[in-house]
Design an enzyme around this catalytic site. Structure first.
Site, PDB file in Angstrom:
ATOM      1  CD  GLU A   1      15.493  35.771  23.666  1.00  0.00           C
ATOM      2  OE1 GLU A   1      14.953  36.005  24.777  1.00  0.00           O
ATOM      3  OE2 GLU A   1      16.720  35.656  23.523  1.00  0.00           O
TER       4      GLU A   1
ATOM      5  CG  PHE B   1      19.542  40.374  37.293  1.00  0.00           C
ATOM      6  CD1 PHE B   1      20.403  39.296  37.451  1.00  0.00           C
ATOM      7  CD2 PHE B   1      18.559  40.296  36.315  1.00  0.00           C
ATOM      8  CE1 PHE B   1      20.289  38.159  36.654  1.00  0.00           C
ATOM      9  CE2 PHE B   1      18.442  39.164  35.506  1.00  0.00           C
ATOM     10  CZ  PHE B   1      19.300  38.092  35.682  1.00  0.00           C
ATOM     11  N   GLY B   2      19.218  43.550  40.605  1.00  0.00           N
ATOM     12  CA  GLY B   2      19.648  44.757  41.308  1.00  0.00           C
ATOM     13  C   GLY B   2      19.856  44.537  42.790  1.00  0.00           C
TER      14      GLY B   2
ATOM     15  CG  ASP C   1      13.572  46.606  34.729  1.00  0.00           C
ATOM     16  OD1 ASP C   1      14.689  46.958  34.321  1.00  0.00           O
ATOM     17  OD2 ASP C   1      13.000  45.571  34.355  1.00  0.00           O
TER      18      ASP C   1
END
Lengths: 434, 434
Positions: free
Chosen positions: B173, B16-17, B302
């Site tokens: 989940e 994502f980054g 992260d």
């Protein structure tokens, strides 16, 4: 579970043969056990599309247990058969567990074979399982990635050379699909290499591509492959395969990706039964598909060899396995019910099909022959129709539509074994000059 | 290729980054190189659905190179970074090759960590990569298959006991999805075991499930999990994990499948830069996300740790990585173009989401809180919206619709490493009594 009085049928293998046998036994007064070392039935005719990133693994495989979930008379076991005790009528699994049978159907298929050169497998994987397909997919995609990083032009060339050995349907389909992958999908995504420069070389020991097809279709396929840019060599035997490439017709070709589509060998059913196999390891069966001397044991599909009354051998294709499984099951059913025993197995050949890249195919129905664009559509519709589950049909149809419209392939994943944490790049090694 | 006068930006990591940084640099007068050791961008929030057989690997991953294909200014490289030379401003790859940068963005993410018990990993895999997911999927599905064959009742019980360690969003989940897999999907397909008898045990060291959510959502989740049949233990630390099971709260629980969702550790970026990491291995960054003393090096996602002006740390979620990547890229863009440099990074928290089995979820937007059925729909639509490619959106939506209507999961495949030919059953071993 098992009524003690019920006839126990054990089926080994959940491919086309085993599954059709289990389905045919529906309603018979029998307890059926289907054993496979995989949990899924695989639609092998489309496996090359997983290897070339068009389809996802789950689109052509479906859990056997799920296919048979409504059949309370069928027990599905994940297990590897290690042997058969034909005296006590039991099948022995990898952990020593034994499963008793009254009737046994062996439908264990075939693996690719290297004609005594097992050492070639590490360099030239074949295509039989989902893992074979993801291995080949990784090799193909990694070759382009490694080429993009390779400063040496000679090594780059070897990385972009893809060799397919064997020009039967699998070899022809692979060669065409690799060409499409390079030219239609990867095109425009690299900054150093041009995927269009990829060479695809198809090497066949015989004199023809698709030798089992009618001569005019074989010739058409050769022309179509060459038009697509595939370099086809006929009548050339491969004499060496190593980490650097292949030797054929006395010359060396540097290539980092080599795919084996040249031959198969039956699973070890003959050894389990203690019978003499034919040259390809297959069990010679009686006209009713039982094993001579063992009337309660049947062998069907690629593991068996049988000649039809017209003198032609039954080919090693999925449809022959399906028909064989059905026949064996019907013989067993008749024995249980005391009805009329079906006569000799008669294989009805529906036709041969193969694609040549995107939007071309050849189909030999015997009574008619199709080629080109129309054949490709018929091929596609037929394969969607024959897929095992509705969900697979919908998803394969959509994936193909997507590729057709956008050129983007949905399953371009480089994945490793598991328990990993390894970087895939470790496997990228350009062929080294000696 | 690269104009010698252009500013060279190297981005390490295509998550994502890194991807949002590359996308933000569009139009900047820069040559961008994006390096990742995988060829695909992975949509991690849905990874647990691959692990529990709902989605196929290719539905949540997409080739990075393909995402950036229209960006002629971006070069994508498959490679593993081994180190950074901050003096000469180069990044070193696994084969010794170096890539020069003027600006560097490290967005290399995190791996699961075992708090000094690395030996636990072999028994309790975590969930970060596609291979992690297929490893867990295989373990889950094999446990049911092995139980079906296991004659010993005690061992069968251990095979049907599934332990999830850690009750953050991933653990919650996973626990819910395993319950659904057993009760909704596998139900009715076995003849010896009843998948409904599967025990799912969720162990959390802290006092709450979903500790980052509002207290009422955390309490609701606990109730919902227990209603679903998940056994939840809070405030219990796991002190041992081995091939037979786990020890927690001083008692041993026999279990053949253990999943680690309890902690992560940053990638080794701090080591590459020679800076002091925090306890979780993260690089402490300046307010503009650059590394103190190395203004041309940015760390996002992260791998970085930073506290907002309100004293709260930026959480390790995908959205924070996206925003961080965008911020770092904007700082670099401003430096190249000489415009106004963006001020300190300000993380805007959009919300926290987690599903609890089929048809329940909790969403904490801060300003409003949702739970139950409505939250589940919002969760589903949000995840489809944020997927990277239109094809993935269509296919994930269809897969979910299929599961919703039929209960059948599409990706129930037990697959192995590759280059194999091994029978998966070899891995089935019931925990042994000592």
């Amino acid at each position: 579970m098992a009524g003690a009085d019920k006839h126990r049928v054990v089926i080994v293998g959940g491919g086309f043969g085993g599954l059709s046998a289990a389905q045919t036994l529906k309603g018979a007064n029998a307890d059926v056990t289907l054993i496979d070392r995989r949990n899924h039935h695989l639609f092998q005719p489309l496996l090359y599309q997983v290897a070339t990133a068009s389809l996802s693994t789950s689109e052509i495989a479906w859990p056997i247990r799920n296919i048979l979930r409504k059949r309370g008379d069928v027990r599905t076991l994940l297990g590897t058969v290690m042997g058969v005790d034909t005296v006590n009528r039991t099948v022995r699994l990898e952990n020593g567990q034994t499963i008793a049978y009254d009737s046994l159907i062996l439908a264990t298929g075939a693996r690719h074979a290297y004609f005594g050169h097992d050492e070639w497998e590490q360099f030239a994987p074949g295509l039989k399982t989902l893992e074979d397909a993801t291995t080949i997919r990784r090799k193909l995609l990694l070759a382009f990635e490694a080429a993009e990083r390779e400063p040496d032009a000679e090594k780059r060339k070897a990385l972009l050379t893809f060799v397919v050995i064997g020009a039967g349907p699998t070899g022809v389909e692979m060669a065409g699909a690799i060409m499409d992958l390079a030219r239609l999908t990867l095109h425009g995504e690299f900054r150093v290499i041009r995927p269009n420069d990829a060479r695809v070389v198809l090497i066949e020991g015989g004199q023809k591509v698709l030798a089992n097809f009618a001569p005019e279709l074989s010739e058409y396929t050769l022309r179509a492959l060459r038009k697509l840019g595939v370099e086809v060599y006929l009548g050339e035997a491969v004499t060496l395969i190593d980490a650097k490439g292949v030797v054929f017709g006395g010359q060396r070709l540097d290539a980092s990706t080599i795919i084996w589509a040249a031959g198969v060998e039956a699973s070890p059913a003959a050894r389990w039964l203690g019978v003499e196999p034919d040259r390809a390891g297959r069990v010679k069966v009686a006209p009713d598909l039982s094993v001579p001397g063992l009337p309660e044991v049947f062998v069907v599909g690629d593991t068996a060899t049988i000649t039809m009354p017209d003198g032609k051998p039954v080919p090693g294709v999925g449809d022959a396995a399906k028909q064989g499984g059905r026949h064996a099951a019907n013989v067993i059913k008749a024995r249980i019910e005391g009805g009329v025993t079906p006569g000799a197995f008669r294989y009805r050949h529906a036709g041969d099909l193969a694609t040549i890249g995107k939007s071309k195919a050849v189909i030999d129905f015997g009574w008619t022959k199709l080629r080109g664009w129309l054949a490709w559509w018929v091929w596609g519709l037929a394969h969607i129709y024959f897929l095992i589950d509705t969900k697979n049909r919908v998803f394969v149809a959509l994936s193909w539509l997507w590729i057709y419209l956008s050129g983007q392939r949905s399953a371009r994943l480089i994945t490793q074994g598991d328990a990993e944490n390894k970087a895939p790049i470790k496997e990228v090694t350009a062929p080294q000059k000696p």
